[in-house]
Design a protein around this motif. Structure first.
Motif, mmCIF file in Angstrom:
data_model
loop_
_atom_site.group_PDB
_atom_site.id
_atom_site.type_symbol
_atom_site.label_atom_id
_atom_site.label_comp_id
_atom_site.label_asym_id
_atom_site.label_seq_id
_atom_site.Cartn_x
_atom_site.Cartn_y
_atom_site.Cartn_z
ATOM 1 N N ASN A 241 96.430 -4.655 9.320
ATOM 2 C CA ASN A 241 97.094 -5.622 10.194
ATOM 3 C C ASN A 241 97.598 -4.991 11.495
ATOM 4 O O ASN A 241 98.277 -5.647 12.281
ATOM 5 N N LYS A 242 97.267 -3.722 11.708
ATOM 6 C CA LYS A 242 97.542 -3.099 13.003
ATOM 7 C C LYS A 242 96.396 -2.151 13.341
ATOM 8 O O LYS A 242 96.005 -1.314 12.521
ATOM 9 N N ILE A 243 95.849 -2.309 14.526
ATOM 10 C CA ILE A 243 94.738 -1.485 14.993
ATOM 11 C C ILE A 243 95.215 -0.656 16.180
ATOM 12 O O ILE A 243 95.796 -1.200 17.127
ATOM 13 N N LEU A 255 95.453 7.730 26.756
ATOM 14 C CA LEU A 255 95.314 6.284 26.845
ATOM 15 C C LEU A 255 95.436 5.736 25.433
ATOM 16 O O LEU A 255 94.794 6.241 24.504
ATOM 17 N N ILE A 256 96.263 4.733 25.242
ATOM 18 C CA ILE A 256 96.480 4.203 23.895
ATOM 19 C C ILE A 256 96.550 2.685 23.952
ATOM 20 O O ILE A 256 97.051 2.104 24.929
ATOM 21 N N SER A 257 95.999 2.049 22.945
ATOM 22 C CA SER A 257 96.016 0.595 22.864
ATOM 23 C C SER A 257 96.232 0.190 21.418
ATOM 24 O O SER A 257 95.692 0.824 20.496
ATOM 25 N N SER A 258 97.018 -0.847 21.203
ATOM 26 C CA SER A 258 97.256 -1.308 19.836
ATOM 27 C C SER A 258 97.251 -2.827 19.774
ATOM 28 O O SER A 258 97.528 -3.517 20.768
ATOM 29 N N TYR A 259 96.887 -3.330 18.613
ATOM 30 C CA TYR A 259 96.883 -4.762 18.347
ATOM 31 C C TYR A 259 97.506 -4.969 16.969
ATOM 32 O O TYR A 259 97.097 -4.325 15.984
ATOM 33 N N SER A 266 99.339 -16.071 8.739
ATOM 34 C CA SER A 266 98.267 -15.239 8.182
ATOM 35 C C SER A 266 98.783 -14.459 6.990
ATOM 36 O O SER A 266 99.795 -13.750 7.086
ATOM 37 N N LYS A 267 98.084 -14.548 5.863
ATOM 38 C CA LYS A 267 98.505 -13.821 4.667
ATOM 39 C C LYS A 267 98.331 -12.318 4.803
ATOM 40 O O LYS A 267 98.872 -11.552 4.001
ATOM 41 N N LEU A 268 97.563 -11.880 5.808
ATOM 42 C CA LEU A 268 97.317 -10.452 5.985
ATOM 43 C C LEU A 268 98.272 -9.819 6.989
ATOM 44 O O LEU A 268 98.260 -8.603 7.167
ATOM 45 N N SER A 269 99.087 -10.607 7.658
ATOM 46 C CA SER A 269 99.898 -10.112 8.759
ATOM 47 C C SER A 269 101.032 -9.215 8.279
ATOM 48 O O SER A 269 101.373 -9.168 7.095
ATOM 49 N N THR A 270 101.618 -8.501 9.236
ATOM 50 C CA THR A 270 102.786 -7.656 8.921
ATOM 51 C C THR A 270 103.938 -8.511 8.413
ATOM 52 O O THR A 270 104.718 -8.072 7.563
ATOM 53 N N VAL A 271 104.066 -9.737 8.923
ATOM 54 C CA VAL A 271 105.151 -10.628 8.503
ATOM 55 C C VAL A 271 104.953 -11.068 7.059
ATOM 56 O O VAL A 271 105.868 -10.999 6.231
ATOM 57 N N VAL A 278 97.926 0.365 8.887
ATOM 58 C CA VAL A 278 97.442 0.793 10.200
ATOM 59 C C VAL A 278 96.037 1.381 10.090
ATOM 60 O O VAL A 278 95.759 2.200 9.216
ATOM 61 N N ASP A 279 95.188 0.959 10.991
ATOM 62 C CA ASP A 279 93.864 1.567 11.197
ATOM 63 C C ASP A 279 93.934 2.254 12.555
ATOM 64 O O ASP A 279 93.969 1.584 13.589
ATOM 65 N N ILE A 280 93.968 3.575 12.575
ATOM 66 C CA ILE A 280 94.107 4.315 13.823
ATOM 67 C C ILE A 280 93.010 5.363 13.941
ATOM 68 O O ILE A 280 92.738 6.089 12.974
ATOM 69 N N GLU A 281 92.372 5.401 15.084
ATOM 70 C CA GLU A 281 91.295 6.364 15.324
ATOM 71 C C GLU A 281 91.271 6.739 16.794
ATOM 72 O O GLU A 281 91.632 5.935 17.663
ATOM 73 N N ALA A 282 90.822 7.955 17.061
ATOM 74 C CA ALA A 282 90.569 8.376 18.433
ATOM 75 C C ALA A 282 89.185 7.888 18.851
ATOM 76 O O ALA A 282 88.295 7.726 18.019
ATOM 77 N N VAL A 283 89.009 7.648 20.129
ATOM 78 C CA VAL A 283 87.691 7.359 20.680
ATOM 79 C C VAL A 283 87.234 8.578 21.474
ATOM 80 O O VAL A 283 88.055 9.301 22.046
ATOM 81 N N ASP A 284 85.948 8.827 21.462
ATOM 82 C CA ASP A 284 85.430 10.005 22.156
ATOM 83 C C ASP A 284 85.515 9.858 23.671
ATOM 84 O O ASP A 284 85.734 10.829 24.392
ATOM 85 N N ASP A 285 85.318 8.633 24.144
ATOM 86 C CA ASP A 285 85.363 8.386 25.582
ATOM 87 C C ASP A 285 85.548 6.895 25.793
ATOM 88 O O ASP A 285 85.156 6.079 24.953
ATOM 89 N N ILE A 286 86.190 6.528 26.883
ATOM 90 C CA ILE A 286 86.356 5.127 27.237
ATOM 91 C C ILE A 286 86.469 5.056 28.752
ATOM 92 O O ILE A 286 87.008 5.978 29.393
#
Length: 363
Positions: A241-243, A255-259, A266-271, A278-286
């Motif tokens: 529920n958090k990217i 550079l960082i971005s989150s959703y 939503s039954k899947l939400s943080t609430v 959390v699903d967190i990953e680095a990107v090689d380039d953007i």
């Protein structure tokens, strides 16, 4: 999905013809390495498409040994042929490189079973033999085009983009050119490169399913070409529920971005869950912050819960990569807009086509 316009028929008219009683057969053209026709061969088999793998279009064929074939350089082009009042209409199904086959004797003939791969295989086989450098302020599309051209492919179609590299990029020795191309496409939020039905390599921007136009529809109505025994699955795998996606370099800093899904409905939400997954990953380039934000939203969309529908129809030859399909299936009591992630065509008399489609659902 390509247009079925042929033999004086519009796309819509040909679609209607294909929903009626029809006489269909398959032809297989042998091509040289420059794709100049050498003649026809006798074959049968299946074509499989899967958008979630690097080589998206593959085929399994059995070829009757009637002539010498140079499996190291020659290619095969299957086509679906349809008899119409205006003559034979032919629809391409891809151009494939052929693997070294096994030989099998049966009933006085020699058959060769071969695995075939679309032209992305050329990029997968070709690797950098020295460090490949891309200078800062190079447009990503020009960098991608240069790599594809260096592999001997001159007719790829890449949607233009003005986005440029903010810092120098480098690919190590041994990196496949397919891996490099897809990494650069990812940096500008494009889909992975694929080969279309005419054998052309295509690279296009990612477009959210929510704003996609519908390419075709399959409905279980009076004109239906849908076959029995459809299936439905609800895929609950990978539902954070958090990217978070980030890029950290010496030149550009962080550079960082989150959703975050905080929707109380939503039954899947943080609430609703009372916790954050959390699903967190680095990107090689953007390319830039805006592209990173768009990419993060894309990942959040793709990580949602998916309803998957699998059904079979008579063969429709014009399916390509990630087509947007409207499905109405009364047997499953489902309807809506889906993205087709995989399909299979049986190239034989009476052969059918299977479709695997999915859409995000709110739960």
């Amino acid at each position: 999905m390509y247009s079925l316009e042929s033999n004086g028929y519009s796309d819509a008219e040909m679609r209607e013809l294909l929903k009626k009683d029809r006489h269909v057969w398959y032809e297989f053209d042998l091509l040289d390495k420059d794709e100049i026709p050498l003649g026809k061969i006798t074959a049968s088999g299946n074509i499989d498409y899967n958008s979630e793998v690097a080589i998206q279009r593959v085929a399994s064929l059995e070829i009757i040994e009637e002539r010498d074939i140079d499996f190291l350089s020659e290619r095969v082009r299957p086509s679906m042929c349809v008899e119409t009042p205006n003559g034979t209409a032919r629809f391409p199904l891809g151009i494939f490189l052929m693997s070294s086959p096994s030989r099998r004797a049966s009933c006085g003939t020699i058959g060769r079973e071969i695995d075939c791969y679309d032209k992305c295989q050329i990029l997968a086989d070709d690797k950098f033999t020295s460090r490949h450098l891309i200078a800062a302020n190079t447009t990503y599309v020009s960098a991608i085009s240069a790599i594809i051209t260096s592999a001997g492919i001159s007719d790829a179609r890449i949607t233009p983009s003005a986005k440029e590299t903010a810092a120098p990029l480098e690919f190590e020795i041994g990196t496949s050119k397919l891996e490099a191309v897809n990494a650069l496409l990812k940096a500008i939020n494009y889909n992975s490169i694929y080969a279309n039905a005419n054998g052309k390599l295509i690279a296009e921007p990612y477009v959210s399913p929510l704003v996609r136009n519908i390419d075709c529809s399959y409905a279980t109505d009076k004109k239906s070409i849908t076959l029995p025994n459809a299936e439905e699955e609800l895929d609950v795998f990978n539902a954070p529920n958090k990217i978070v996606r980030y890029l950290e370099t010496a030149d550009r800093g962080v550079l960082i971005s989150s959703y975050t899904n905080s929707d109380p409905y939503s039954k899947l939400s943080t609430v609703s869950r009372g916790r954050t997954i959390v699903d967190i990953e680095a990107v090689d380039d953007i390319a830039d912050q805006a592209t990173l934000d768009a990419y993060t939203v894309r990942i959040a969309t793709e990580k949602k819960i998916y309803q998957k529908v699998i059904f079979r129809t008579a063969v429709m030859p014009n399916h390509e990569s990630n087509d947007c399909i409207y499905v109405i299936n009364k047997d499953l009591d489902v309807s809506g807009k889906y993205i087709e992630t995989a399909w299979n065509i049986e190239m034989k008399n009476g052969g059918a086509m299977s479709h695997t489609c999915r859409k995000a659902v709110n739960i």
